[in-house]
Design an enzyme around this catalytic site. Structure first.
Site, PDB file in Angstrom:
ATOM      1  N   HIS A 107       9.382   0.297  -3.650  1.00  0.00           N
ATOM      2  CA  HIS A 107       8.564   1.367  -4.203  1.00  0.00           C
ATOM      3  C   HIS A 107       8.558   2.527  -3.207  1.00  0.00           C
ATOM      4  O   HIS A 107       8.943   2.361  -2.057  1.00  0.00           O
ATOM      5  CB  HIS A 107       7.139   0.927  -4.559  1.00  0.00           C
ATOM      6  CG  HIS A 107       6.429   0.173  -3.488  1.00  0.00           C
ATOM      7  ND1 HIS A 107       5.829   0.773  -2.424  1.00  0.00           N
ATOM      8  CD2 HIS A 107       6.253  -1.156  -3.315  1.00  0.00           C
ATOM      9  CE1 HIS A 107       5.288  -0.148  -1.659  1.00  0.00           C
ATOM     10  NE2 HIS A 107       5.535  -1.325  -2.156  1.00  0.00           N
ATOM     11  N   ASN A 136      -5.606   2.663   5.159  1.00  0.00           N
ATOM     12  CA  ASN A 136      -7.019   2.334   4.978  1.00  0.00           C
ATOM     13  C   ASN A 136      -7.820   3.088   6.046  1.00  0.00           C
ATOM     14  O   ASN A 136      -8.083   2.582   7.139  1.00  0.00           O
ATOM     15  CB  ASN A 136      -7.228   0.824   5.082  1.00  0.00           C
ATOM     16  CG  ASN A 136      -8.610   0.421   4.600  1.00  0.00           C
ATOM     17  OD1 ASN A 136      -9.607   1.003   4.990  1.00  0.00           O
ATOM     18  ND2 ASN A 136      -8.651  -0.569   3.736  1.00  0.00           N
ATOM     19  N   LYS A 189       5.750   8.727 -10.578  1.00  0.00           N
ATOM     20  CA  LYS A 189       4.901   8.262  -9.471  1.00  0.00           C
ATOM     21  C   LYS A 189       5.428   6.973  -8.852  1.00  0.00           C
ATOM     22  O   LYS A 189       5.854   6.072  -9.567  1.00  0.00           O
ATOM     23  CB  LYS A 189       3.476   8.058  -9.983  1.00  0.00           C
ATOM     24  CG  LYS A 189       2.438   8.103  -8.879  1.00  0.00           C
ATOM     25  CD  LYS A 189       1.052   8.228  -9.480  1.00  0.00           C
ATOM     26  CE  LYS A 189       0.007   7.886  -8.455  1.00  0.00           C
ATOM     27  NZ  LYS A 189      -0.392   8.981  -7.603  1.00  0.00           N
ATOM     28  N   ASN A 201     -10.815  19.414   0.029  1.00  0.00           N
ATOM     29  CA  ASN A 201      -9.357  19.432  -0.082  1.00  0.00           C
ATOM     30  C   ASN A 201      -8.891  18.148  -0.754  1.00  0.00           C
ATOM     31  O   ASN A 201      -9.004  17.064  -0.196  1.00  0.00           O
ATOM     32  CB  ASN A 201      -8.729  19.537   1.317  1.00  0.00           C
ATOM     33  CG  ASN A 201      -7.216  19.436   1.261  1.00  0.00           C
ATOM     34  OD1 ASN A 201      -6.616  19.523   0.180  1.00  0.00           O
ATOM     35  ND2 ASN A 201      -6.595  19.251   2.415  1.00  0.00           N
ATOM     36  N   ASP A 209       5.789   2.990   2.578  1.00  0.00           N
ATOM     37  CA  ASP A 209       7.232   2.783   2.655  1.00  0.00           C
ATOM     38  C   ASP A 209       8.040   4.083   2.663  1.00  0.00           C
ATOM     39  O   ASP A 209       9.174   4.100   3.143  1.00  0.00           O
ATOM     40  CB  ASP A 209       7.695   1.864   1.530  1.00  0.00           C
ATOM     41  CG  ASP A 209       7.358   0.419   1.845  1.00  0.00           C
ATOM     42  OD1 ASP A 209       6.788   0.170   2.930  1.00  0.00           O
ATOM     43  OD2 ASP A 209       7.651  -0.452   1.012  1.00  0.00           O
ATOM     44  N   GLY A 266       1.570   0.189   4.914  1.00  0.00           N
ATOM     45  CA  GLY A 266       0.636   0.635   3.876  1.00  0.00           C
ATOM     46  C   GLY A 266      -0.822   0.410   4.223  1.00  0.00           C
ATOM     47  O   GLY A 266      -1.686   1.225   3.868  1.00  0.00           O
TER      48      GLY A 266
END
Ligand SMILES: [Fe+2]
Length: 608
Positions: free
Chosen positions: A12, A310, A37, A553, A334, A306
């Site tokens: 992905h 967090n 996406k 933003n 990734d 990934g």
């Protein structure tokens, strides 16, 4: 100049990144160009864009690096699937055409996608976590550091600790599949009714509304956290072969019912689960950070993978962890591994196909503020607007800022597209939607009318770096919006009583209600004039007029859409949402003056 191209993809978030003499010249995620996406296809468009931005062709490349070792990943897939027969056999049968269809012969795929590539151009493969680690350390400003990479899974590793020194990255420890913090977080994401690989932010956003009442259950039954920072998952409750849900019947029984369907309402149980898995993830990451510190003795930590997106956990690592300094790769997922693969090739040893270049880190990192994507010149912007029958005024940048600030003060929502596109999931003031953070109803207005997404999701503040400490409890900078910090006491407004669950959203907690989360925190972006001059100048102008150096933003897109890339994407998104004003390049556009009520979308919608 010597050029190295890095590529990630086919799982992905495909992307490409280009180095010239070790400097990062360009990096683009495929979804921004293809408008699909999390696009996982081979990143043909991103590669072309990187080469175009540098004005070179494939024939100029000295090395191409891919972010994974396909044979190793294939053998993991094979071993896991066959080990879990007969269910694994069926999952394997679904996966194998993909592998035979080109994931194994990547060398051939790369050569056929890059016509003109010289025969002597080396093609090399890093491991997945090597690429993440390289993206974290080799782009950082540190001469040495501990490196922690945490994600779903690469070949086998799901978590890795390494030591970075000079131009080298030395792997120290790994935790292997299926024991994975990324997969566990994704399992709860899916269980609460959000999409794996993109809904994790939503779960994180939901966490402060809940109570951590499942933490003990989780720690007793689903994940054990060990003294040394390592962890193990209990596979009685999880189904790592099912990529779209990851949990099994026993899990559902244990946590109070079947998985939530996306169209079902959020219940208190889901809020509590979100809070609990977030708390457990934070505890696990703090343990891993302590371990990385013990193993390296370094005072500096680099993070990627990934799970490093967090930002709530990142804020805790910085405040409570053993490190003095923290640098997080802004493209921690990734997509950023494409950049990591390129950096690993440039600095890597000759015997492994690398170019063994020396490294001298600067005072700042080498990400150029994260602005590594393409930019349209003013003529191209005007040509696109003309094609779309738009109505615009062209103006110099000073007047444009003044008009945008007028609109913001009038409570309008502004689409702001300036300069090179960001690399990484956050919009940092080049492809952003902006609003006045002092307005109490701005959060739900922007969520529901502009972005068409759940009203509980918080917005982030962009603040002038020089005034950030007055508003947020943050020491140092956060230019990539990867840290959550408390809103400063001086800005807080005490509550007479605390509401329950999602009703807490409506309570005004600070002078900046639209960016203050229900737990009194904010995901801060500090904006400095070196990295981000245009956005800094806009904030300065807003400050001069209002005294407030902060703007909301949020990324310029609607639900299900990748962040906009071109002026055309931006105009379509502007027309199809309730954004009031669009400032794209030198052009200023007002919604009421446009001839369209709606336009065909520029993206393939993906259901949540
Ligand atoms: Fe990864």
């Amino acid at each position: 100049m010597r050029y190295v191209l890095g590529i990630s993809g086919l799982y992905h978030d495909s992307a490409a990144a280009l180095l010239g003499d070790g400097r990062i010249l360009a990096a683009v995620q495929e979804e921004r160009l293809s408008r699909r996406k999390n696009d996982a296809r081979f990143p043909e468009r991103s590669i072309r864009s990187c080469l175009d931005q540098a004005g070179i062709t494939a024939g100029d490349l000295e090395a191409v690096a891919f972010y994974e070792k396909p044979i190793l990943k294939f053998s993991r897939t094979l071993e896991v699937f066959l080990g879990w027969a007969p269910r694994g056999g069926r999952a394997f049968a679904r996966a194998i055409p993909d592998w035979l269809g080109g994931r194994l012969d990547l060398r051939g795929r790369i050569r056929s996608s890059l016509p003109g590539l010289r025969a002597e151009c080396s093609i090399l493969f890093t491991t997945h976590h090597e690429a993440h680690a390289a993206s974290a350390f080799l782009a950082s400003p540190f001469p040495e550091a501990a490196i922690l990479t945490v994600d779903g899974v690469g070949e086998w590793a799901t978590t890795a600790i390494a030591r970075g020194f000079g131009a080298g990255v030395e792997p120290l420890e790994e935790i292997h599949f299926p024991h994975s913090l990324g997969l566990l977080y994704s399992a709860f994401t899916a269980y609460c009714g959000f999409r794996v690989n993109s809904g994790e932010y939503k779960l994180m956003g939901l966490a402060p509304y809940g109570e951590p009442r499942w933490v003990e259950t989780l720690l007793e039954d689903v994940i054990s956290l060990h003294e040394d920072g390592s962890f193990r998952l209990n596979l009685d409750y999880l189904d790592p072969l099912a990529e779209d849900h990851l949990t099994n019947a026993r899990f559902h029984e244990h946590f109070g019912g079947p998985p939530r369907r996306p169209d079902e309402p959020l219940e208190k149980r889901h809020l509590d689960l979100a809070r609990s898995i977030q708390a457990v993830t934070e505890r696990a990451l703090l343990g891993l950070a302590r371990r990385a510190h013990e193993q390296t003795g370094s005072a500096q930590l680099c993070l990627a993978g990934g799970v490093a997106l967090n930002c709530v956990a990142n804020g805790r690592i910085l405040r409570e962890g053993p490190f003095r300094k923290l640098w997080i790769q802004p493209a921690a997922g990734d997509a950023g591994a494409a950049l990591g693969a390129a950096l690993a090739a440039w600095y890597g040893p000759l015997e492994r196909g690398g170019l063994a270049a020396p490294r001298t880190p600067g005072a700042s990192d080498s990400m150029a503020g994260g602005f590594l994507g393409p930019e349209e010149m003013p003529q191209a912007v005007e040509a696109a607007l003309k094609r779309l029958d738009a109505v615009w005024e062209r103006m110099d940048s000073e007047l444009l800022r003044e008009r945008v600030v007028d609109a913001l003060i009038a409570g309008k929502v502004v689409g702001w597209v300036q300069g090179r596109m960001e690399f990484g999931p956050r919009a940092l003031g080049h492809r952003s939607i902006l609003g006045d953070p002092r307005s109490p109803d701005m959060q739900s207005r922007m969520n529901l009318k502009v972005k068409f997404r759940e009203s509980f999701r918080p917005f982030a503040p962009a603040v002038l770096a020089e005034r950030s400490a007055e508003f947020f409890g943050i020491s140092g900078e956060s230019p990539y919006m990867l840290l959550v910090a408390p809103v400063a006491d001086a800005q807080r407004i005490p509550l007479a009583h605390e509401a329950e669950g999602l009703d807490r959203l409506k309570q005004v907690r600070s002078t900046l209600p639209a960016v203050t989360h229900v737990d009194g925190s904010a995901r801060v972006q500090t904006v400095d004039p070196e990295r981000n001059p245009q956005f800094h100048a806009l904030l300065k102008r807003f400050e001069a007029r209002t005294g407030c150096p902060v703007l909301i933003n949020t990324s310029f897109n609607v639900r299900g859409e990748p962040v906009v890339g071109s002026a055309e994407d931006a105009y379509r998104c502007f027309i199809n949402s309730q954004i009031d004003v669009l400032a794209v390049g030198p052009c200023y556009l007002e919604r009421e003056r446009q001839p369209h009520a709606a336009l065909p979308r520029s993206f393939e919608a993906i259901p949540d």
